[in-house]
Structures are given as C-alpha cells and as structure tokens.
Design an enzyme around this catalytic site. Sequence first.
Site, short mmCIF file in Angstrom:
data_model
loop_
_atom_site.label_atom_id
_atom_site.label_comp_id
_atom_site.label_asym_id
_atom_site.label_seq_id
_atom_site.Cartn_x
_atom_site.Cartn_y
_atom_site.Cartn_z
N TYR A 164 0.83 -1.20 0.00
CA TYR A 164 0.00 0.00 0.00
C TYR A 164 0.87 1.25 0.00
CZ TYR A 164 -4.07 -2.89 1.25
OH TYR A 164 -5.06 -3.82 1.24
N GLU A 201 -20.76 1.85 20.32
CA GLU A 201 -21.67 2.05 19.21
C GLU A 201 -22.19 3.48 19.10
OE1 GLU A 201 -23.34 -2.44 18.46
OE2 GLU A 201 -24.31 -1.25 20.03
#
Length: 448
Positions: free
Chosen positions: A350, A425
Amino acid sequence: MTTALPLPARRLLPALLATLSFCAAAQTPPPPAAAQALYPLIAQRSQAIEQKVIAWRRDIHAHPELGNQEKRTAALVAAHLRQLGFEVREGVAVTGLVATLQGGKPGPVVALRADMDALPVKEQVDLPFASKARAVWDGKEVDVMHACGHDGHVAILMGVAEVLASMKAQLPGTVKLLFQPAEEKLPNGEIGGSRRMLAEGAFDAPRPEVVFGLHLMSGGNTGTIGYKAGPILAGSDAFKVDVKGRQTHGSQPWSGIDPIVLASQIVLGFQTIQSRQVNVTKEPSVLSVGTINGGTRYNIIPDEVKMSGTLRTYDEDMRKFIMQRMGETASLIAQSGGGQAHVHFEPDGYAPTVNDAALTEKMAPSLRRVPGARAETVPKSTGGEDFSFFAQAVPGLFVFIGATPPGQDAAKAEPNHSPRFFVDEASLLVGVRTLSHLTVDYMAMAGR
C-alpha cells in the site's frame, strides 16, 4: 529550541491564548447557506436511524466475511441502496459495490468509501452478537472477526446513504458510494481492494472530484474526529529476503558459506539505510524484520536463510529509494561473504495515505461543525490503508473516528486487530454525521 518567558508574559499567556482562540474561531468561514439549510435534516435524520445503524453493525459483526468473500454483506448493502433509489453496480473487484445517487440540483460528484472485510481472528469480546464464524483463508480454516471496525464502516455508510437519499431533492450534486472488499489484503500477494475497484471502473461515469473516508479507532474516545493534512497513514510493504550460502558442518565453516552470518549482517545493514541514507527530518520510516528462518540442526550450517518483514513510509519517493537500497544492500553484503541474496517486495503493498492539503484545509471547518463531536488534529499513524489509492486518483480526506467509550483511557484500549477490539456504538452516529456534513458542505461550497 524553547526559551522560558519572563514572569509578566507568563501571567498574560492565558489571556493571550484565549484571544488567539477567539480570533481563530472568528476567522472560520461560515458554512454555505445551501449546506446550512440541510444541517437540521442531517441532525434529525441521523438521530432517527441511529438504532438501525447499530442493528446493521451488529448483524454484520455476527456474520463477518474475509476479503473477497463478503457476499452476504454486499447483498445486504445492495438491497438497502436499491430501496433508497441508488443506482447499484455489483461485483466490482469480486464483491464490491459502486452506488450512485444524483441529487435534485447540479453540482460536483463526491465519493464516500467503506471497507467491508473482516480478519482471521478469534473474537474474545463477550457480546450477544459476538462472532462464531469460521472460513477458509489461504487453504486453512480460521476463525473470523471484525477486529478492525469495518462492520461499523459499512453500517455508517448505509446510514449516510439513507440520510442523503432523504434529502435528494435538495442535494446539490451526486453521491458515489464505494463499498470495498479486501482492504486487509489477500493471500499470496494477490492485488484486490481499492486498486482492483479502480481498475474495474469504480471512478468512471461519473468521475468524483473528491473522496472521503473514515476509520473507527480505539485510540480515541467517542466524540472525537481526528484529522491532519498530508500523510496520515503509512505506506505498507511486505518483503521477503532469500539468502543463499553453502551447507557445511558447523565445526568447519570455512568449508561452506554461512547464510546465517550473512543474514545477520543484512538485518543490520537495513537499519543503516534509515539512519544514514534518508533525510529523517522529512518523514520517518520503519523497517522491521519479523521472521528469520534457517537451519535444521545445531551443528549444521544451512544452505539458505529466509527472512520477512515490513517497510512503512510516508513519502512515495522515500519508499522507492529504501526499496532500491534494500535490494542493493542485501545483495552486496551477501556477495562480500561469497553468498547471494535477493529482496522481494510483495506486489500488494500500500502507498502512503496522504490527505490533500488544500482539501483538508477547506473541509476542516466542516469537521468542527459536526454536532456532538470535537475535531482535532492528530499525529500520523504507522498503520496502512488502501484508501491511499483512491486518494491518489482524486483529492482525498481520511479521518479517524474515536470508538472508545468516554471516561475510559483510550491510550490503554485494546488496539484495532486485537481479538478484544471493542467499538462504542455511539461512535457510529458521529461517523454518519461526519460523512454527511463533509458531503453537503463540499457540494455547497462548489456552488458558492
């Protein structure tokens, strides 16, 4: 070099800093009117679908899929997007999706990206939706877990799609969503993910002007948005080194060529590339040898030694230079001892993830306006991301979303890729609002 301030100046420093902070805030440009009109809609609609986003994330977390195996996840996303009115193209780079929504007003094309794949990790978090999945990876059956937050990324972008679709008539531009497979790489150096999506036309018809992406990070608390201009994630390259000698008895090394000694010298030689051959004031780099394997018995000098490791860089020219010098250094050290050495870089490496400086400056006020969040500049990370290739194709901005609950020390949280990686969350709503604000602000600014 820092010089101590005299006492009177030190007493005035708090007031001076407060004044500078006020001036900086006063200089922040106001949002475009077209975007500001959509802010209440983003706030309301993102709040209204928060539980749906959480439910999507839990469902995907309970059913993780490895790179190029994300068929269930892709089907879930495709059905949702079609219901919202997106034009959906499936099977891009095996399991990826490209979805387009044209707003009711003319304007630029903005791309948003989420990665979908999980990792070969056995989950150790006690959750009712914890993964029990197993799959085949590189010919072996492995446990599978979303240990890097990609389940959250998918759920966030599904939420953004719903928010933006609900204001389609007022949207001054076109949204292109990229649901990407195989960010965590594939076995045997196979090239996939963002590079394959681009090769298969992910940015074609229509071509985006910019691309935005995010990553949930346990190293920050929920409510923080981390960003910086320039390199934010390192280029990530895996390498192998084969060192050839000639086997002999350990009691008479002169009768052979010792590849273990040569390999040891090569490891040390690699470190001098960074410390003596590159300008360390420009960008840092990391070159680590992770494995050395050779020999079968204590008194036998083997024929060969095999090594592997990772190279992390933030500058493309520096990356290429270090790669070149590693090959030359290994070969010449081996030749000096009568052996041979070859350095092989895996083709799936990458590039550094570089946030476009002008785009980052332009969009930083948008990040600071995200409700319920605090945007702050962060240092670069040595982690790697193939969002880098999207950001090479068009100007890109990649940000970090804190995912450790408030009140907990994020510096001590289990890191991404840990079997105990945990996502608060509440961070999902921050992610939905962040990408939504970036999208409408960029579109509106283009029409100013």
